[in-house]
Write an enzyme that holds these catalytic residues in place. Structure first.
Site, PDB file in Angstrom:
ATOM      1  N   GLU A 169       9.217   0.821  11.080  1.00 18.74           N
ATOM      2  CA  GLU A 169      10.298   1.789  10.900  1.00 18.74           C
ATOM      3  C   GLU A 169       9.644   3.161  10.981  1.00 18.74           C
ATOM      4  O   GLU A 169       8.907   3.558  10.081  1.00 18.74           O
ATOM      5  CB  GLU A 169      10.980   1.540   9.550  1.00 18.74           C
ATOM      6  CG  GLU A 169      12.375   2.103   9.498  1.00 18.74           C
ATOM      7  CD  GLU A 169      12.387   3.469   8.874  1.00 18.74           C
ATOM      8  OE1 GLU A 169      12.315   4.449   9.653  1.00 18.74           O
ATOM      9  OE2 GLU A 169      12.456   3.574   7.646  1.00 18.74           O
ATOM     10  N   LYS A 194       0.861  -1.195   0.000  1.00 19.55           N
ATOM     11  CA  LYS A 194       0.000   0.000   0.000  1.00 19.55           C
ATOM     12  C   LYS A 194       0.890   1.235   0.000  1.00 19.55           C
ATOM     13  O   LYS A 194       1.439   1.606   1.021  1.00 19.55           O
ATOM     14  CB  LYS A 194      -0.879  -0.023   1.262  1.00 19.55           C
ATOM     15  CG  LYS A 194      -2.214   0.669   1.123  1.00 19.55           C
ATOM     16  CD  LYS A 194      -2.153   2.167   0.891  1.00 19.55           C
ATOM     17  CE  LYS A 194      -2.008   2.968   2.171  1.00 19.55           C
ATOM     18  NZ  LYS A 194      -1.945   4.425   1.896  1.00 19.55           N
ATOM     19  N   GLU A 214       9.474  15.555  15.613  1.00 11.10           N
ATOM     20  CA  GLU A 214       9.890  15.372  14.225  1.00 11.10           C
ATOM     21  C   GLU A 214       9.145  16.383  13.355  1.00 11.10           C
ATOM     22  O   GLU A 214       7.921  16.357  13.284  1.00 11.10           O
ATOM     23  CB  GLU A 214       9.554  13.943  13.782  1.00 11.10           C
ATOM     24  CG  GLU A 214      10.053  13.625  12.400  1.00 11.10           C
ATOM     25  CD  GLU A 214       9.742  12.193  11.980  1.00 11.10           C
ATOM     26  OE1 GLU A 214       8.606  11.752  12.168  1.00 11.10           O
ATOM     27  OE2 GLU A 214      10.655  11.536  11.456  1.00 11.10           O
ATOM     28  N   CYS A 273      13.269  10.149   7.632  1.00  6.84           N
ATOM     29  CA  CYS A 273      13.080   9.726   9.025  1.00  6.84           C
ATOM     30  C   CYS A 273      14.378   9.826   9.818  1.00  6.84           C
ATOM     31  O   CYS A 273      14.360  10.102  11.013  1.00  6.84           O
ATOM     32  CB  CYS A 273      12.532   8.307   9.074  1.00  6.84           C
ATOM     33  SG  CYS A 273      13.410   7.172   8.002  1.00  6.84           S
TER      34      CYS A 273
HETATM   35  P1  NDP Z   1       1.561   8.177   8.084  1.00  2.31           P
HETATM   36  O1  NDP Z   1       2.274   7.397   9.109  1.00  2.31           O
HETATM   37  O2  NDP Z   1       0.161   8.595   8.354  1.00  2.31           O
HETATM   38  O3  NDP Z   1       1.529   7.366   6.698  1.00  2.31           O
HETATM   39  C1  NDP Z   1       2.391   6.323   6.342  1.00  2.31           C
HETATM   40  C2  NDP Z   1       1.605   5.267   5.568  1.00  2.31           C
HETATM   41  O4  NDP Z   1       0.619   4.659   6.426  1.00  2.31           O
HETATM   42  C3  NDP Z   1       0.803   5.836   4.416  1.00  2.31           C
HETATM   43  O5  NDP Z   1       0.748   4.886   3.385  1.00  2.31           O
HETATM   44  C4  NDP Z   1      -0.566   6.041   5.041  1.00  2.31           C
HETATM   45  O6  NDP Z   1      -1.577   6.116   4.091  1.00  2.31           O
HETATM   46  C5  NDP Z   1      -0.689   4.795   5.883  1.00  2.31           C
HETATM   47  N1  NDP Z   1      -1.624   4.896   6.988  1.00  2.31           N
HETATM   48  C6  NDP Z   1      -2.163   5.993   7.572  1.00  2.31           C
HETATM   49  N2  NDP Z   1      -2.966   5.652   8.594  1.00  2.31           N
HETATM   50  C7  NDP Z   1      -2.943   4.298   8.679  1.00  2.31           C
HETATM   51  C8  NDP Z   1      -3.558   3.337   9.533  1.00  2.31           C
HETATM   52  N3  NDP Z   1      -4.362   3.700  10.525  1.00  2.31           N
HETATM   53  N4  NDP Z   1      -3.307   2.033   9.339  1.00  2.31           N
HETATM   54  C9  NDP Z   1      -2.475   1.636   8.342  1.00  2.31           C
HETATM   55  N5  NDP Z   1      -1.873   2.497   7.494  1.00  2.31           N
HETATM   56  C10 NDP Z   1      -2.087   3.811   7.656  1.00  2.31           C
HETATM   57  O7  NDP Z   1       2.413   9.424   7.700  1.00  2.31           O
HETATM   58  P2  NDP Z   1       1.887  10.789   7.068  1.00  2.31           P
HETATM   59  O8  NDP Z   1       2.047  10.678   5.629  1.00  2.31           O
HETATM   60  O9  NDP Z   1       0.511  11.157   7.533  1.00  2.31           O
HETATM   61  O10 NDP Z   1       2.891  11.808   7.710  1.00  2.31           O
HETATM   62  C11 NDP Z   1       2.665  12.311   9.024  1.00  2.31           C
HETATM   63  C12 NDP Z   1       3.960  12.486   9.743  1.00  2.31           C
HETATM   64  O11 NDP Z   1       4.590  11.232   9.879  1.00  2.31           O
HETATM   65  C13 NDP Z   1       4.981  13.324   9.023  1.00  2.31           C
HETATM   66  O12 NDP Z   1       4.821  14.656   9.278  1.00  2.31           O
HETATM   67  C14 NDP Z   1       6.265  12.788   9.577  1.00  2.31           C
HETATM   68  O13 NDP Z   1       6.566  13.425  10.777  1.00  2.31           O
HETATM   69  C15 NDP Z   1       5.970  11.348   9.827  1.00  2.31           C
HETATM   70  N6  NDP Z   1       6.465  10.453   8.776  1.00  2.31           N
HETATM   71  C16 NDP Z   1       7.526   9.687   9.054  1.00  2.31           C
HETATM   72  C17 NDP Z   1       8.031   8.865   8.098  1.00  2.31           C
HETATM   73  C18 NDP Z   1       9.193   8.021   8.358  1.00  2.31           C
HETATM   74  O14 NDP Z   1       9.780   7.495   7.432  1.00  2.31           O
HETATM   75  N7  NDP Z   1       9.566   7.823   9.589  1.00  2.31           N
HETATM   76  C19 NDP Z   1       7.479   8.797   6.752  1.00  2.31           C
HETATM   77  C20 NDP Z   1       6.304   9.608   6.578  1.00  2.31           C
HETATM   78  C21 NDP Z   1       5.846  10.398   7.558  1.00  2.31           C
HETATM   79  P3  NDP Z   1      -1.943   7.567   3.475  1.00  2.31           P
HETATM   80  O15 NDP Z   1      -0.747   8.125   2.833  1.00  2.31           O
HETATM   81  O16 NDP Z   1      -2.962   7.256   2.508  1.00  2.31           O
HETATM   82  O17 NDP Z   1      -2.418   8.392   4.634  1.00  2.31           O
END
Ligand code: NDP
Length: 560
Positions: free
Chosen positions: A340, A266, A471, A374
């Site tokens: 992660e 996904k 973050e 990250c």
């Molecule tokens: P999320 O953790 O919400 O998204 C990561 C993935 O999980 C996306 O594919 C998202 O789908 C999906 N997702 C969201 N909610 C759920 C759920 N309840 N169950 C399963 N999968 C889910 O990150 P965001 O994109 O919303 O970013 C928010 C914050 O997260 C950022 O500001 C940053 O601080 C952090 N982040 C950290 C990352 C890392 O690598 N450590 C990467 C990305 C974000 P969808 O995109 O459709 O919402």
């Protein structure tokens, strides 16, 4: 419904109708930057690769060097990739994906619901039981090598598409994301027929001395299945974020496939296109139907995948908040889980570090990929005696960065991936100012359309400030100081996260001393943000658990 190249119906707007964001020298006029960033009146350093005299009275500029977007054909609509073919969502729902640099709609993408998740998991199960699970490792490897080679052949297409959908500079998608994605498939292809020699069960049969093949020393768990070949887990549900869309897909798919699992992937809502192009590559490589399935959608799609009873393993990269939610959903189900998550890494600069080299590392640490990383070095810990000179050189260097059109090969800083992320970065930066830190950015013209945030440095930051604890996931650096190595360690570890850290010093002994004390999964010494498929990556505490990459990355997909 189609794959990436074959379009159905009306295609996305042709390139000449799109007004690209203009590359803007972050310094605006270079003379202006020199005046504002360099108290001593020295001019901002011109980049090394540009020679020649500067016209009197105004700074020279780069000519635009845009990569052609014609290499990739973007369809108007994309379907879900299930059981080897593209098809619409069961309920016909779709969502748009846009170019964050221009806000131009790129395509409409199917939004997978629970019925689609059912179908994808069933296809993955069937492929696991009938084809991929029983297939000898040497045969699986051939498919992975084929995918890796096609990724290389179509590298430019992938790079352009990634920059369009994500907003990252083409220089990064071309030189980092795509080559590393191919490298992961090559690397794990090499393991597919050697799993019993990986120190994850089967070690004694393989003649590896030391009982567990050295696994206990390296953190690879195992031993229980010593003498037996490790087995795949079954169907892996993999949920990935938007910051490295193709690379994260490769990090997830390559080890899972090499170990004999089948996958339902996904991608993030805002960046689905390169995962769909990768699905097309799977078709091109002749991968048996159902081995890889790609379900585009939003958080609810991810949640339905995580909760599906037919999935044996969940691998997630994303925010700590969602990671915790997934942990709760998976608890007690018997599913295997790796997470992660986020980070707030310290990049520690000692007074004996070569300043110019350290400044390059600081810039790479936090401004690479707009800080959407990250493991970004978002907290600069600099020894007090050199803090002024390091900050001054850093400002001079930032004044030479170019922000703008992600497809321009000169661009250093691209667009923020979404309106939501831009709002989050802006809000946290405002909090930093309100808390009393001094905010600085080079004079900077932001393009009028799209989502942009200038490189930003906060000095006078205290450990209690939110910009030092949370973050931000954007191009924002918080600078803190320390006097002794002990204080540096205490401050670096003063975070709920534990993903990465950097150390800059000329003393090897100090590097080792620091590495033993820093609570981080990865510690880079005199470099930053270096990735290699052979090297494990992962965190402690709120940064998650499990390792991706290297031999350790196999363990996450094996039952030993
Ligand atoms: P999320 O953790 O919400 O998204 C990561 C993935 O999980 C996306 O594919 C998202 O789908 C999906 N997702 C969201 N909610 C759920 C759920 N309840 N169950 C399963 N999968 C889910 O990150 P965001 O994109 O919303 O970013 C928010 C914050 O997260 C950022 O500001 C940053 O601080 C952090 N982040 C950290 C990352 C890392 O690598 N450590 C990467 C990305 C974000 P969808 O995109 O459709 O919402």
């Amino acid at each position: 419904m189609t794959g990436i190249r074959a379009s159905r119906g009306q295609s996305a707007r042709p390139p000449d109708e799109v007004a690209p964001a203009q590359s803007a020298d972050v310094a605006g006029q270079r003379g202006e930057a020199a005046a504002s960033t360099s108290p001593g009146g020295t001019a901002a350093r011109p980049p090394d690769d540009v020679a020649g005299p500067r016209p009197a009275g105004r700074g020279w500029d780069y000519a635009p060097a845009p990569e052609s977007r014609e290499i990739v054909t973007i369809a108007a609509e994309y379907g879900l990739f299930v059981d080897g073919t593209f098809s619409p969502a069961a309920d016909g729902r779709e969502f748009p994906t846009i170019n964050p640099a221009t806000e131009e709609p790129l395509a409409r993408v199917a939004l997978a619901g629970p019925a689609d998740v059912d179908r994808a998991v069933a296809a993955a199960r069937q492929a696991y039981e009938q084809v991929w699970g029983p297939m000898p490792g040497a045969e699986r490897a051939k498919y992975l090598y084929r995918i890796a080679r096609i990724l290389q052949e179509r590298a430019r297409e992938f790079a352009v598409l990634e920059s369009l959908d994500n907003g990252k500079p083409i220089r990064e998608s071309r030189d980092v994301d795509v080559p590393l994605a191919a490298a992961h498939f090559f690397y794990y292809a090499g393991w597919a027929d050697k799993l019993e020699y990986a120190g994850i069960g089967g070690a004694s049969r393989a003649g590896v001395t030391g009982g567990d093949g050295g696994a206990s020393r390296t953190g690879v768990t195992g031993g229980a299945g010593r003498g037996m070949a490790p087995r795949p887990l079954g169907v892996a549900g993999q949920v990935i974020p938007w910051n490295f869309p193709l690379l994260m897909a490769a990090w997830k798919l390559a080890p899972a496939l090499a170990t004999g699992n089948t996958c339902v992937l996904k991608p993030a809502e805002t960046t689905p296109l390169t995962a769909l192009l990768l699905a097309e590559v799977c078709q091109q490589a002749g991968l048996p139907p159902g081995v890889v399935n790609v379900l585009t959608g939003a958080g609810q799609t991810g949640s339905a995948l995580v909760g599906h009873t037919g999935v044996n393993k969940i691998a997630f990269t994303g925010s700590t908040e969602v990671g915790k939610e997934i942990s709760r959903a998976v608890a007690g189900t018997g599913k295997r889980l790796t997470l992660e998550l986020g980070g707030k890494a310290a990049n520690v600069v000692f007074d004996d570090a070569p300043v110019d080299q350290a400044v390059e590392g600081i810039v790479n640490g936090i401004f690479f990929n707009q800080g959407h990383v990250c493991c970004a070095g978002s907290r600069l810990l600099v020894q007090e005696s050199v803090a002024d000179i390091v900050v001054e050189r850093l400002r001079e260097r930032l004044a030479t960065l170019r922000l703008g059109d992600p497809l321009d090969k000169n661009t250093d800083i691209g667009a923020i991936n979404s309106r939501e992320q831009l709002d989050k970065i802006s809000a946290l930066a405002a909090v930093g100012e309100a808390e009393g830190a001094q905010r600085w950015s080079p004079p900077c013209r932001l393009p009028e359309r799209g989502y942009w945030f200038p490189p930003t440095v906060f000095t006078g930051v205290s450990q209690s400030y939110r910009i030092a604890r949370e973050e931000i996931f954007g191009p924002v650096l918080s600078v803190l100081t320390f006097r002794t190595p002990e204080e540096a360690v205490t401050k670096a570890n003063n975070t709920p996260y534990g993903l990465s850290a950097g150390v800059w010093t000329e003393k090897g002994s100090r590097i080792l001393w620091m590495a033993q004390r820093l609570r981080a999964g990865v510690v880079w010494a005199n470099t930053y943000n270096r990735f290699d498929p052979a090297s494990p990556f992962g965190g402690y505490r709120e940064s998650g658990f499990g390792r991706e990459g290297g031999r350790h990355g196999l363990a996450a997909y094996l039952d030993a």
